[in-house]
Enzyme design. Structure first.
Site, PDB file in Angstrom:
ATOM      1  CG  HIS A   1      -1.882   1.171   1.203  1.00 11.17           C
ATOM      2  ND1 HIS A   1      -3.162   1.077   0.696  1.00 11.17           N
ATOM      3  CD2 HIS A   1      -1.736   2.463   1.619  1.00 11.17           C
ATOM      4  CE1 HIS A   1      -3.768   2.246   0.803  1.00 11.17           C
ATOM      5  NE2 HIS A   1      -2.931   3.107   1.358  1.00 11.17           N
ATOM      6  CB  CYS A   2       2.010   3.397  -2.643  1.00 13.09           C
ATOM      7  SG  CYS A   2       3.126   4.800  -2.921  1.00 13.09           S
TER       8      CYS A   2
END
Length: 353
Positions: free
Chosen positions: A183-184
């Site tokens: 998850h960025c």
């Protein structure tokens, strides 16, 4: 009136006696309550935690669950702030380049170099903007919520739905993601099957753009740094307001782009190594543990999704013929990745390492 004068001292004596007796009763009552609460807590703890599957890992996960919850929720809310920060910083660099750097290049460089700067700079900018927009707006892909004939390897403990191969649960999005990488927060989105190429291309072209700006502005940076040092000399040099702004903006652009080039360049190289071996960030961690486990048994682990170095890159970028390296890699392209992210071919892994 005399009656109330005699009654008032009697009431006060009764009140004082009651106050003296009250703490004793309160202490005993409070002690009984605490003992009852402690007994209930011990019973509750044993009923919830005492079982044959309990281990130190389970206890640690339970202890750190509030910390994980805080991190996940803060990351979710700060994602919007991080995206705004990326847009703001990138826009500031582009404005300074257009306002200060590009006019100087046009006025002092020969024509071939001017043409090269105009072509390469605008191509790099288009690639960065396109891939960042697509990475943030493209859904990474999720497994179906209803039962179907799609093969699965396990059941998600949080979604309570079948998990196809290479699928993992994102605690921030609170959903399972196909071929999840991570998850960025800078995208405010998960990096999964359908936007992994956009994410990597953004990192690559942003790094190239930062290196380009850093190299192009080097001579200007040296001159601006020397000029800023002369601000503190006596007598003070007579720079105009426009010249002072030019010096500070060049320093800002060079420091920012150089820092981002180093940090983002390292991240890009890391993901390039993962793609070369046909892995994601999550799978890298899992494969290392599995490799050590099999090594202790005298066996060798092979990644079933490693089709060979060159083939891994072709599958990642969706290259089916040589012309696609131009149309699908060097030019903006919204083509979908190979496969649907639900079913993966278990080919014999390549012997390349």
């Amino acid at each position: 009136m005399g009656h109330w004068r005699r009654l008032f001292p009697t009431i006060m004596r009764l009140l004082l006696r009651w106050l003296r007796l009250c703490p004793r009763w309160a202490r005993g009552h409070r002690s009984a309550q605490l003992q009852e609460l402690w007994s209930y807590s011990r019973l509750l703890l044993k009923s919830l935690c005492f079982n044959s599957l309990c281990s130190s890992d389970v206890v640690l996960d339970s202890v750190f669950e509030p910390v994980y919850w805080l991190v996940d929720h803060f990351t979710r809310w700060f994602g919007v702030l991080f995206v705004s920060l990326v847009i703001l910083l990138t826009s500031s660099v582009v404005l300074i380049v257009y306002y200060y750097v590009l006019p100087m290049i046009i006025s002092s460089y020969p024509t071939p170099w001017i043409a090269w700067h105009l072509c390469y700079g605008h191509w790099n900018l288009v690639m960065v903007v396109f891939h960042y927009y697509k990475a943030t707006r493209t859904d990474p892909g999720h497994p179906p919520l209803i039962k179907n004939d799609t093969p699965s390897v396990s059941i998600c403990k949080k979604c309570i739905i079948p998990k196809p191969p290479r699928t993992h649960h994102c605690s921030i999005c609170n959903r399972c993601v196909l071929k999840m990488d991570h998850h960025c927060p800078w995208l405010n989105n998960c990096v999964g099957h359908f936007n992994h190429r956009y994410f990597f291309s953004f990192c690559l072209f942003m790094t190239m753009g930062c290196i380009y700006c850093s190299v192009s502005c080097w001579n200007m940076f040296v001159g601006a740094y020397s000029a800023i040092e002369s601000y503190y000399q006596t007598p003070e040099p007579s720079f105009s307001f426009h010249e002072r702004m030019f010096h500070k903006c060049i320093i800002y652009v060079w420091v920012l782009t150089s820092s981002v080039a180093v940090a983002l360049g390292g991240l890009t190289l890391w993901h390039a190594a993962l793609i070369t071996h046909g892995e994601t960030s999550v799978e890298r961690h899992i494969n290392r543990k599995e490799s050590r486990r099999l090594k202790d048994r005298g066996k060798i682990f092979q990644n079933p999704y490693n089709y060979g170095r060159m083939q891994n890159w072709k599958l990642f970028f969706g290259v089916e013929k040589c012309s696609h390296w131009l149309t699908r890699f060097l030019l903006p392209s919204a083509h979908t990745p190979y496969g649907d992210g639900l079913v993966w071919e278990w080919l014999t892994p390549s012997k390349e390492t």
